[in-house]
Design a protein around this motif. Structure first.
Motif, PDB file in Angstrom:
ATOM      1  N   LYS A  48       0.831  -1.209   0.000  1.00 61.47           N
ATOM      2  CA  LYS A  48       0.000   0.000   0.000  1.00 61.47           C
ATOM      3  C   LYS A  48       0.863   1.256   0.000  1.00 61.47           C
ATOM      4  CE  LYS A  48      -3.828  -2.333   2.317  1.00 61.47           C
ATOM      5  NZ  LYS A  48      -4.617  -2.471   3.570  1.00 61.47           N
ATOM      6  N   VAL A  49       2.076   1.116   0.526  1.00 65.40           N
ATOM      7  CA  VAL A  49       2.972   2.279   0.631  1.00 65.40           C
ATOM      8  C   VAL A  49       4.378   1.910   0.169  1.00 65.40           C
ATOM      9  CG1 VAL A  49       4.010   3.984   2.184  1.00 65.40           C
ATOM     10  CG2 VAL A  49       1.655   3.200   2.583  1.00 65.40           C
ATOM     11  N   TRP A  50       4.963   2.789  -0.650  1.00 65.52           N
ATOM     12  CA  TRP A  50       6.385   2.718  -0.996  1.00 65.52           C
ATOM     13  C   TRP A  50       7.066   3.887  -0.281  1.00 65.52           C
ATOM     14  CZ3 TRP A  50       8.501  -1.071  -4.213  1.00 65.52           C
ATOM     15  CH2 TRP A  50       7.585  -1.877  -4.876  1.00 65.52           C
ATOM     16  N   TRP A  51       8.094   3.571   0.486  1.00 62.06           N
ATOM     17  CA  TRP A  51       8.772   4.587   1.303  1.00 62.06           C
ATOM     18  C   TRP A  51      10.186   4.781   0.745  1.00 62.06           C
ATOM     19  CZ3 TRP A  51       6.446   6.479   6.000  1.00 62.06           C
ATOM     20  CH2 TRP A  51       7.245   7.389   6.719  1.00 62.06           C
ATOM     21  N   VAL A  52      10.466   5.969   0.225  1.00 63.24           N
ATOM     22  CA  VAL A  52      11.731   6.215  -0.475  1.00 63.24           C
ATOM     23  C   VAL A  52      12.651   7.129   0.332  1.00 63.24           C
ATOM     24  CG1 VAL A  52      12.780   7.145  -2.582  1.00 63.24           C
ATOM     25  CG2 VAL A  52      10.544   5.987  -2.701  1.00 63.24           C
ATOM     26  N   LEU A  53      13.880   6.651   0.558  1.00 65.11           N
ATOM     27  CA  LEU A  53      14.917   7.475   1.180  1.00 65.11           C
ATOM     28  C   LEU A  53      16.197   7.285   0.375  1.00 65.11           C
ATOM     29  CD1 LEU A  53      16.199   9.273   3.314  1.00 65.11           C
ATOM     30  CD2 LEU A  53      16.513   7.243   4.752  1.00 65.11           C
ATOM     31  N   VAL A  62      13.079   8.621  -9.606  1.00 70.25           N
ATOM     32  CA  VAL A  62      12.725   7.374  -8.928  1.00 70.25           C
ATOM     33  C   VAL A  62      11.240   7.374  -8.575  1.00 70.25           C
ATOM     34  CG1 VAL A  62      13.012   6.047  -6.785  1.00 70.25           C
ATOM     35  CG2 VAL A  62      15.025   6.937  -7.993  1.00 70.25           C
ATOM     36  N   VAL A  63      10.785   8.485  -8.009  1.00 70.16           N
ATOM     37  CA  VAL A  63       9.381   8.593  -7.603  1.00 70.16           C
ATOM     38  C   VAL A  63       8.457   8.503  -8.816  1.00 70.16           C
ATOM     39  CG1 VAL A  63       7.674  10.151  -6.589  1.00 70.16           C
ATOM     40  CG2 VAL A  63       9.925   9.904  -5.519  1.00 70.16           C
ATOM     41  N   GLU A  64       8.838   9.144  -9.886  1.00 72.96           N
ATOM     42  CA  GLU A  64       8.053   9.100 -11.122  1.00 72.96           C
ATOM     43  C   GLU A  64       7.885   7.664 -11.618  1.00 72.96           C
ATOM     44  OE1 GLU A  64       8.213  11.647 -15.204  1.00 72.96           O
ATOM     45  OE2 GLU A  64      10.012  10.476 -14.752  1.00 72.96           O
ATOM     46  N   GLU A  65       8.945   6.897 -11.525  1.00 74.17           N
ATOM     47  CA  GLU A  65       8.898   5.493 -11.971  1.00 74.17           C
ATOM     48  C   GLU A  65       7.916   4.688 -11.122  1.00 74.17           C
ATOM     49  OE1 GLU A  65      10.392   2.455 -14.631  1.00 74.17           O
ATOM     50  OE2 GLU A  65      10.556   4.652 -14.618  1.00 74.17           O
ATOM     51  N   ILE A  66       7.942   4.901  -9.824  1.00 68.11           N
ATOM     52  CA  ILE A  66       7.010   4.193  -8.939  1.00 68.11           C
ATOM     53  C   ILE A  66       5.578   4.624  -9.221  1.00 68.11           C
ATOM     54  CG2 ILE A  66       6.410   3.632  -6.554  1.00 68.11           C
ATOM     55  CD1 ILE A  66       9.293   4.405  -5.782  1.00 68.11           C
ATOM     56  N   MET A  67       5.362   5.914  -9.386  1.00 69.88           N
ATOM     57  CA  MET A  67       4.018   6.423  -9.663  1.00 69.88           C
ATOM     58  C   MET A  67       3.440   5.818 -10.941  1.00 69.88           C
ATOM     59  SD  MET A  67       4.461  10.498  -8.736  1.00 69.88           S
ATOM     60  CE  MET A  67       2.732  10.924  -9.018  1.00 69.88           C
ATOM     61  N   THR A  95       0.458   4.658  -2.259  1.00 73.38           N
ATOM     62  CA  THR A  95       0.938   5.935  -1.727  1.00 73.38           C
ATOM     63  C   THR A  95       2.465   5.876  -1.683  1.00 73.38           C
ATOM     64  OG1 THR A  95      -1.032   6.280  -0.369  1.00 73.38           O
ATOM     65  CG2 THR A  95       0.966   7.473   0.271  1.00 73.38           C
ATOM     66  N   ILE A  96       3.098   6.946  -2.102  1.00 75.48           N
ATOM     67  CA  ILE A  96       4.562   7.013  -2.078  1.00 75.48           C
ATOM     68  C   ILE A  96       4.979   8.068  -1.064  1.00 75.48           C
ATOM     69  CG2 ILE A  96       6.652   7.444  -3.422  1.00 75.48           C
ATOM     70  CD1 ILE A  96       4.799   6.819  -5.926  1.00 75.48           C
ATOM     71  N   VAL A  97       5.736   7.642  -0.084  1.00 71.72           N
ATOM     72  CA  VAL A  97       6.256   8.577   0.921  1.00 71.72           C
ATOM     73  C   VAL A  97       7.712   8.884   0.576  1.00 71.72           C
ATOM     74  CG1 VAL A  97       6.753   8.995   3.350  1.00 71.72           C
ATOM     75  CG2 VAL A  97       4.732   7.658   2.706  1.00 71.72           C
ATOM     76  N   ILE A  98       8.002  10.153   0.431  1.00 66.41           N
ATOM     77  CA  ILE A  98       9.393  10.578   0.239  1.00 66.41           C
ATOM     78  C   ILE A  98       9.932  11.017   1.588  1.00 66.41           C
ATOM     79  CG2 ILE A  98      10.983  12.103  -0.959  1.00 66.41           C
ATOM     80  CD1 ILE A  98       8.912  12.480  -3.140  1.00 66.41           C
ATOM     81  N   ASN A  99      10.848  10.238   2.108  1.00 62.54           N
ATOM     82  CA  ASN A  99      11.506  10.608   3.367  1.00 62.54           C
ATOM     83  C   ASN A  99      12.562  11.651   3.033  1.00 62.54           C
ATOM     84  OD1 ASN A  99      11.988   8.757   6.283  1.00 62.54           O
ATOM     85  ND2 ASN A  99      13.319  10.504   5.811  1.00 62.54           N
TER      86      ASN A  99
END
Length: 229
Positions: free
Chosen positions: A76-81, A104-109, A116-120
């Motif tokens: 449900k969530v991808w958490w990117v750091l 990176v975020v664009e690729e996941i989206m 939901t993508i969380v950018i740490n």
């Protein structure tokens, strides 16, 4: 949730450098992860930590394009750091670091539109012995690898842009960990060694406090998603 990142993420598994580095510190971090992110061991959520030491944003992009984000992996969530090595290892500009993270975020989206993508935000770091983010004790060494670099202003600039971008997209969430790792003394901000002994990688205590905040954020996201259904 799936955590994507570099060594900071890899250490959740209890090792670094693909298992070449281990020991008590890593065992303690793994225990923190298990008790928070493994339901079978008391965790509130189930998580997978996919990190590789030394990775920069283009490395992570390659990974998710080449098997680390398969069609059947749908948290449900991808958490990117990611991003600290782009500054430290390759001395990239703020603009390049920001572009790398967003790619990176664009690729996941694109491939996981329902998640939901969380950018740490990039975690604070310091190359100063006293842990101060700007100003403080310098290392008096002519070796280029040992020279003091004030990473914090550039990290702040990237994080501020990431937060603004997240506010414009419903699929994105920004997570600010600054208050977890940064303390202030005599008007100077610094990273306590108890939370980051090397002023780059969180200790087990740092991971625990950070992890608790992550769990709280995840609970908010998951509860909100339930209400919207």
């Amino acid at each position: 949730v799936v955590f994507l990142g570099d060594s900071i993420t890899e250490e959740w598994n209890g090792w670094s450098m693909g298992g070449a580095w281990g020991g008590r510190r890593f065992d303690d971090i793994a225990h923190v992860f298990e008790t928070m992110f493994q339901k079978g061991k008391g965790g509130e959520v189930e998580a997978l930590a996919l990190g590789i030491s030394g990775d920069v944003a283009p490395n992570l992009l390659w990974r998710i394009q080449n098997g680390e984000m398969p069609d059947n992996l749908n948290p449900k969530v991808w958490w990117v750091l990611i991003g600290t090595n782009d500054f430290g290892k390759h001395k990239c500009s703020e603009e390049i670091v920001l572009m790398g993270i967003l790619r990176v975020v664009e690729e996941i989206m694109h491939h996981k539109p329902d998640a939901t993508i969380v950018i740490n935000g990039i975690l604070p770091r310091s190359s100063r012995p006293d842990g101060k983010l700007v100003g403080g004790d310098d290392k008096n060494n002519d070796d280029d690898d040992d020279k003091v670099i004030d990473f914090w202003p550039a990290i702040q600039a990237v994080n501020e842009n990431l937060q603004k971008i997240c506010e414009k997209h419903d699929q994105l969430e920004y997570f600010d960990a600054d208050s977890i790792f940064i303390k202030e003394k005599r008007s100077k901000k610094y990273i306590p060694s108890a939370l980051m002994k090397d002023r780059l990688h969180p200790t087990a205590l740092g991971h625990k406090i950070w992890g608790e905040a992550i769990v709280k954020k995840l609970s908010e996201i998951l509860n909100r998603d339930k209400k919207e259904r």
